[in-house]
Write an enzyme that holds these catalytic residues in place. Sequence first.
Site, mmCIF file in Angstrom:
data_model
loop_
_atom_site.group_PDB
_atom_site.id
_atom_site.type_symbol
_atom_site.label_atom_id
_atom_site.label_comp_id
_atom_site.label_asym_id
_atom_site.label_seq_id
_atom_site.Cartn_x
_atom_site.Cartn_y
_atom_site.Cartn_z
ATOM 1 N N CYS A 98 84.068 22.634 100.690
ATOM 2 C CA CYS A 98 84.666 21.042 101.273
ATOM 3 C C CYS A 98 84.351 21.311 103.007
ATOM 4 C CB CYS A 98 85.971 21.187 100.883
ATOM 5 S SG CYS A 98 86.580 19.461 101.651
ATOM 6 N N CYS A 103 82.609 18.027 101.437
ATOM 7 C CA CYS A 103 83.349 16.686 101.738
ATOM 8 C C CYS A 103 83.051 16.321 103.218
ATOM 9 C CB CYS A 103 84.769 16.913 101.613
ATOM 10 S SG CYS A 103 85.246 17.815 100.270
ATOM 11 N N LYS A 106 79.518 15.875 104.591
ATOM 12 C CA LYS A 106 79.135 14.545 103.934
ATOM 13 C C LYS A 106 79.686 13.227 104.090
ATOM 14 C CE LYS A 106 81.198 12.817 100.797
ATOM 15 N NZ LYS A 106 81.638 13.260 99.435
ATOM 16 N N TYR A 240 77.330 12.237 91.846
ATOM 17 C CA TYR A 240 77.944 12.291 92.987
ATOM 18 C C TYR A 240 76.987 12.614 94.164
ATOM 19 C CZ TYR A 240 83.140 12.473 92.186
ATOM 20 O OH TYR A 240 84.657 12.137 91.707
ATOM 21 N N GLU A 244 75.334 10.249 96.995
ATOM 22 C CA GLU A 244 75.897 10.298 98.102
ATOM 23 C C GLU A 244 74.751 10.590 99.234
ATOM 24 O OE1 GLU A 244 80.904 10.836 97.308
ATOM 25 O OE2 GLU A 244 79.488 12.652 97.980
ATOM 26 N N HIS A 510 97.009 -10.167 104.140
ATOM 27 C CA HIS A 510 95.989 -10.901 104.557
ATOM 28 C C HIS A 510 95.492 -10.737 105.969
ATOM 29 C CE1 HIS A 510 93.133 -14.207 103.672
ATOM 30 N NE2 HIS A 510 93.726 -14.771 104.771
ATOM 31 N N GLU A 515 94.068 -6.673 99.265
ATOM 32 C CA GLU A 515 94.773 -7.842 98.779
ATOM 33 C C GLU A 515 94.251 -8.394 97.560
ATOM 34 O OE1 GLU A 515 95.048 -11.697 100.841
ATOM 35 O OE2 GLU A 515 93.424 -11.150 102.044
#
Length: 535
Positions: A98, A103, A106, A240, A244, A510, A515
């Site tokens: 990672c 991760c 990336k 993935y 990616e 908002h 939302e």
Amino acid sequence: MSAPMAIRYRKHHRLFSQNILHKCRHLLRYLSSSHGKRDYDLVVIGGGSGGLACSKEAAQLGKRVAVLDYVNPSPHDWSGQYGQGYGQGTQWGLGGTCVNVGCIPKKLMHQAALLGHLIEDSRSYGWDVPESVNNDWQKMCGAIQNYIKSLNWGHRVQLKDKNVEYLNALGSFADPHTIRAVDAKGQERVLTTENAVVAVGCRPLLPSQIPGMAEHAVTSDDLFWMKNSPGKTLVIGGSYIALESAGFLTGLGFDTTVMVRSICLRMFDQQMAHLVTDYMENSGTRFLKQCVPVRVEKNGDGKLEVQYQDANGNKDKETFDTVLLAVGRSPVTKQLNLSQIGVDLDDVGKVIGDYDGDHERSSVSHIYAIGDVLHGRPELTPVAIKAGKLLAHRLFGGSQVHMDYDKVPTTVFTPLEYGVVGISEETANVTFGDSNIEVYHAFYVPLEFAIPGRDATQCYIKVICEKGDDGRVLGIHLTGPNAGEIIQGFSVAITCGATWRQLSSSIGIHPTTAEELVKIHITKRSGKDPTVTGC
Ligand code: FAD
Ligand code: NDP
């Protein structure tokens, strides 16, 4: 006693004492490795996401803990590109996949690509930006690599602070309670332990049956540490890592093609997967669908000529600067001697867990596995970390809490993000039956897309529920900017068993994208237009 006699006596006495001491040490080791006290309460093999979390947690509980971490260099020989002395492959520091090749780099390259899009957008917001804005690969990589090195250092400091003994050594089992640790200089240490955790993770697959592939292709283990920019790139794979990588490479300005042998994002809701790949295609990534590579050759000017064929056997070829292979990852358990000591492995070498009702316990009761190396579990950092911490507490803290591998949220960063928690529409249909589920959906335009007029065709939300107001929410899917950030919050709701009534009675914030999730009200079944209009 004469002086020479006294010297002889002292020498003899010293040798005698050393001999006794040696015999005592031997006896102690024998006792500790068989039935006496062992050196450690816990030895963890693998200092990645899972191993570090587990070892630190166990040490915090007052236990004697050691963690071994060792990185074998990637098999890629860089001497062709960078000259002699670069033959060894890519290597990195403490922290596992990672931090070093997963991760973190990336996500930072994803961010670099997003910034490129934002620079484009900024013109519409009045910023005076030059016509051509380029990314400097070396500068970007330098900054990312420096950050990674700071994380490597941070992990070392944390281990020291938390009283975990760190060995930069390759571990393997000599017997079920004894671990052999060999460092880069070949120095060996033997550690005896009451419990062991296997957290060695996975490494990229390099299929050897495709001529030239293993020799010329790079993998995600190399990509983030390449000294020169990858240039025109062929990415092989449809999951993935492939998508990616292709997403940020396109965003950084590289001519990028993805070669997919079957479908993309197989494990995901396929409607969402198509939105992801449609967005990528619209943003400039080229797809060669239903194609497989046949051969890779380096031509005279150093470029890679890739021959490939489609599902009908039609062959074609094209030249690339870089071939990035992202066709899955395999566990690094071969050198651990796990089968020899009775630990059951599956057919790809992952540790089979679930013994005695404990997900992470192997067939040898004091040996556990966590993270990517554990059979049938999601290969994700937060999963490895949580499983490691919970295991430490069960082993040494009197806890009974087990890892819940269901409802694990995840995000594909492509660069339009696809965030998801819970099950796909396909799985819901099979598990509950079409008449027992309700699928709410909406196409929406993120406000930030409006001024630059960015295409929002793929910005979509899907909420899958059991039928009825009090039906549980089974899955939430979202493509759009910051989907990862949004889904993290909603995953808490799903973990708490949120119902459709609770979701739809929540008040939105908002103006946000999130939302739209609480405003969603159109069912797929109704056939009504799900496009969001107005506020
Ligand atoms: P690892 O982190 O792989 O750690 C294992 C460590 O053990 C390594 O350092 C290895 O060198 C060492 N080791 C192996 N054998 C031995 C041995 N015999 N002795 C000593 N040490 C040994 N996950 C996410 O959640 N989000 C993401 O965005 C994400 N992006 C990713 C992007 C890429 C390109 C890749 C490749 C992965 C990504 N992942 C992501 C997955 C994530 O990186 C892994 O799930 C996670 O690192 C698994 O942790 P682990 O502890 O099981 O193993
Ligand atoms: P996956 O195992 O998920 O996918 C492998 C891909 O390669 C599939 O598309 C597969 O196609 C294809 N493939 C396999 N063999 C061949 C072949 N011989 N020729 C052509 N294509 C082939 O692997 P990844 O490496 O992408 O990811 C590994 C794991 O890492 C993921 O499962 C994920 O958990 C983790 N990860 C998480 C990320 C995140 O959280 N954002 C990012 C990156 C990785 P087919 O479907 O036909 O088998």
